[in-house]
Scaffold this motif. Structure first.
Motif, PDB file in Angstrom:
ATOM      1  N   THR A   1       0.862  -1.181   0.000  1.00  0.00           N
ATOM      2  CA  THR A   1       0.000   0.000   0.000  1.00  0.00           C
ATOM      3  C   THR A   1       0.898   1.229   0.000  1.00  0.00           C
ATOM      4  O   THR A   1       1.559   1.490   1.006  1.00  0.00           O
ATOM      5  CB  THR A   1      -0.913   0.043   1.243  1.00  0.00           C
ATOM      6  OG1 THR A   1      -1.681  -1.146   1.303  1.00  0.00           O
ATOM      7  CG2 THR A   1      -1.858   1.232   1.179  1.00  0.00           C
ATOM      8  N   PRO A   2       0.990   1.994  -1.098  1.00  0.00           N
ATOM      9  CA  PRO A   2       0.329   1.775  -2.396  1.00  0.00           C
ATOM     10  C   PRO A   2       0.826   0.489  -3.061  1.00  0.00           C
ATOM     11  O   PRO A   2       1.767  -0.130  -2.606  1.00  0.00           O
ATOM     12  CB  PRO A   2       0.736   3.015  -3.212  1.00  0.00           C
ATOM     13  CG  PRO A   2       1.223   4.013  -2.198  1.00  0.00           C
ATOM     14  CD  PRO A   2       1.805   3.210  -1.086  1.00  0.00           C
ATOM     15  N   HIS A   3       0.179   0.135  -4.178  1.00  0.00           N
ATOM     16  CA  HIS A   3       0.480  -1.116  -4.845  1.00  0.00           C
ATOM     17  C   HIS A   3       1.894  -1.129  -5.408  1.00  0.00           C
ATOM     18  O   HIS A   3       2.432  -0.101  -5.839  1.00  0.00           O
ATOM     19  CB  HIS A   3      -0.525  -1.376  -5.973  1.00  0.00           C
ATOM     20  CG  HIS A   3      -1.937  -1.386  -5.506  1.00  0.00           C
ATOM     21  ND1 HIS A   3      -2.351  -2.106  -4.406  1.00  0.00           N
ATOM     22  CD2 HIS A   3      -3.055  -0.775  -5.988  1.00  0.00           C
ATOM     23  CE1 HIS A   3      -3.655  -1.931  -4.223  1.00  0.00           C
ATOM     24  NE2 HIS A   3      -4.089  -1.120  -5.171  1.00  0.00           N
ATOM     25  N   ASN A   4       2.498  -2.315  -5.419  1.00  0.00           N
ATOM     26  CA  ASN A   4       3.846  -2.494  -5.964  1.00  0.00           C
ATOM     27  C   ASN A   4       3.832  -3.077  -7.372  1.00  0.00           C
ATOM     28  O   ASN A   4       4.789  -2.911  -8.118  1.00  0.00           O
ATOM     29  CB  ASN A   4       4.667  -3.430  -5.064  1.00  0.00           C
ATOM     30  CG  ASN A   4       4.756  -2.958  -3.621  1.00  0.00           C
ATOM     31  OD1 ASN A   4       4.608  -3.740  -2.703  1.00  0.00           O
ATOM     32  ND2 ASN A   4       4.983  -1.662  -3.428  1.00  0.00           N
ATOM     33  N   LEU A   5       2.765  -3.789  -7.724  1.00  0.00           N
ATOM     34  CA  LEU A   5       2.688  -4.448  -9.030  1.00  0.00           C
ATOM     35  C   LEU A   5       1.762  -3.668  -9.951  1.00  0.00           C
ATOM     36  O   LEU A   5       0.636  -3.311  -9.567  1.00  0.00           O
ATOM     37  CB  LEU A   5       2.165  -5.882  -8.875  1.00  0.00           C
ATOM     38  CG  LEU A   5       2.953  -6.814  -7.955  1.00  0.00           C
ATOM     39  CD1 LEU A   5       2.313  -8.201  -7.921  1.00  0.00           C
ATOM     40  CD2 LEU A   5       4.412  -6.905  -8.394  1.00  0.00           C
ATOM     41  N   ALA A   6       2.226  -3.414 -11.154  1.00  0.00           N
ATOM     42  CA  ALA A   6       1.399  -2.713 -12.140  1.00  0.00           C
ATOM     43  C   ALA A   6       0.354  -3.668 -12.698  1.00  0.00           C
ATOM     44  O   ALA A   6       0.538  -4.890 -12.731  1.00  0.00           O
ATOM     45  CB  ALA A   6       2.276  -2.176 -13.258  1.00  0.00           C
ATOM     46  N   ALA A   7      -0.759  -3.108 -13.146  1.00  0.00           N
ATOM     47  CA  ALA A   7      -1.799  -3.919 -13.783  1.00  0.00           C
ATOM     48  C   ALA A   7      -1.310  -4.376 -15.153  1.00  0.00           C
ATOM     49  O   ALA A   7      -0.276  -3.931 -15.644  1.00  0.00           O
ATOM     50  CB  ALA A   7      -3.078  -3.105 -13.921  1.00  0.00           C
ATOM     51  N   GLY A   8      -2.072  -5.272 -15.772  1.00  0.00           N
ATOM     52  CA  GLY A   8      -1.720  -5.729 -17.106  1.00  0.00           C
ATOM     53  C   GLY A   8      -0.977  -7.042 -17.127  1.00  0.00           C
ATOM     54  O   GLY A   8      -0.382  -7.401 -18.151  1.00  0.00           O
TER      55      GLY A   8
END
Length: 385
Positions: free
Chosen positions: A250-257
């Motif tokens: 948090t925040p995210h470490n992995l990008a979407a996609g």
């Protein structure tokens, strides 16, 4: 608004050929992750406006502020007085955690208390004491690593094959431990530098540095446990993932996609929300914690109109005098250290006598008992606000 954009994307998906849908979904997911990150950063900024000396509790699931005075911020949930103190105790006990009773939150609350003002720290210590008592009674054995169990259960992915755990901090260690317990064939732990130590060098274990991540070979499950300051990892930075990616940052470490489902803490929180409120065990634990907190508050009172209050008042007078004396004799000791040690010692010594005095409920006996500790001149005091 984000909800309007999501609706538009959903409608578009129903009228778009399957070959073009993947790209639209990726755009929607990327937008959602970006919005979440912006919200987290804004929430941290809003929390810091409450000023120095407030209690800031931050974890992967929450950002909460406890402070003195009237609050005009736009927090989603607010409480005052004993309700706020009970909330702090519930958070410290792990009753609002995704994993019921997880132990890491206790340290995160303690960290938040470290920078608080003296009066808030005193109140926070009472909440922490009640939370520790509940945890001791209940015997919680869960920790944050059990978030892996929830992720696997939600996704329907079995605990088999090869799993990569990105992060060698406390969360990464716990997830690594849990992955071994669940029976994964191999657990690869990745740190900024290649991790070392007995915790990551046992059977069925291997390690790698973050620079080597993309080349570690295919994994069935990948779990990211990096901190909030870590750079976002894209598909190019990662190895081939066959079944599931889990992002505990948090925040995210992995990008979407990614080519596999990506499960985040936010998604797990949303899924657990209704069941948490309906949990009879959680409700019973909250009721017991309220009893423990009320008892702690009664023991801490210095209201001279009650026997317990008079006893605590006399004992507190002696403790404060000793704090000043120790501070003069040992100026090298931090004032907060002296305060913490003496308060803990006094609470341990007088916990049982005050509990029994309360159970006896004999005012005449109580008055005689308190007189043993009283100063020569009667002490009168106003009730605590």
């Amino acid at each position: 608004s984000f909800s309007g954009i999501k609706t538009s994307v959903s409608n578009y998906l129903h009228t778009t050929p399957p070959g073009r849908r993947a790209k639209v979904k990726d755009i929607a997911a990327s937008f959602q992750e970006a919005v979440v990150d912006v919200i987290v950063k804004k929430t941290f900024a809003a929390a810091e406006t409450h000023g120095h000396g407030s209690i800031l509790v931050a974890s992967c699931q929450r950002i909460e502020v406890y402070h003195r005075g009237v609050c005009a911020c736009e927090a989603d949930w607010q409480a005052e007085g004993c309700d706020a103190l009970l909330r702090l105790a519930e958070v410290a006990a792990g009753l609002h955690s995704l994993v019921l009773g997880e132990e890491q939150i206790l340290g995160q609350v303690r960290t938040g208390l470290a920078g608080a003002s003296a009066d808030l720290r005193t109140a926070g210590d009472i909440a922490l004491a009640a939370a520790r008592t509940l945890r001791s009674e209940t015997g919680f054995d869960a920790h944050s690593g059990h978030l892996l169990d929830r992720a696997l259960r939600l996704s329907g992915v079995p605990a088999t094959g090869r799993i990569a755990v990105i992060g060698a901090g406390s969360m990464g260690k716990l997830v690594t431990q849990r992955a071994l317990e669940l029976g994964f064939d191999e657990v690869v732990t990745i740190g900024r530098q290649r991790p070392t130590g007995a915790w990551c060098e046992g059977p069925r274990q291997s390690t790698a540095s973050l620079a080597e991540l993309a080349g570690i070979g295919p994994v069935d499950v990948l779990v990211s446990c990096l901190g909030s300051s870590a750079a976002t990892l894209t598909a190019r930075d990662l190895p081939e993932i066959r079944a599931l990616a889990v992002d505990l940052g948090t925040p995210h470490n992995l990008a979407a996609g990614l080519d596999v489902p990506l499960l985040t803490v936010a998604a797990m929180v949303a899924e657990a929300g209704e069941r948490r409120h309906a949990s009879s065990r959680r409700t019973a634990l909250q009721a017991r914690l309220r009893e423990l907190l009320e008892h702690r508050l009664e023991l801490a009172t210095t209201d001279s109109r009650s026997e317990l209050g008079r006893l605590r008042l006399e004992v507190e007078r002696v403790r404060q005098a000793e704090v000043e004396r120790i501070g003069r004799l040992h100026p090298e000791l931090p004032a907060q250290t002296i305060e913490t040690i003496t308060r803990a010692l006094v609470n341990q010594i007088f916990h049982r006598p005050t509990q029994r005095l309360r159970e006896i409920d004999d005012r005449a006996f109580g008055a005689r008992f308190v007189a043993l500790f009283a100063a020569e001149a009667p002490v009168d005091a106003e009730p605590c606000p």
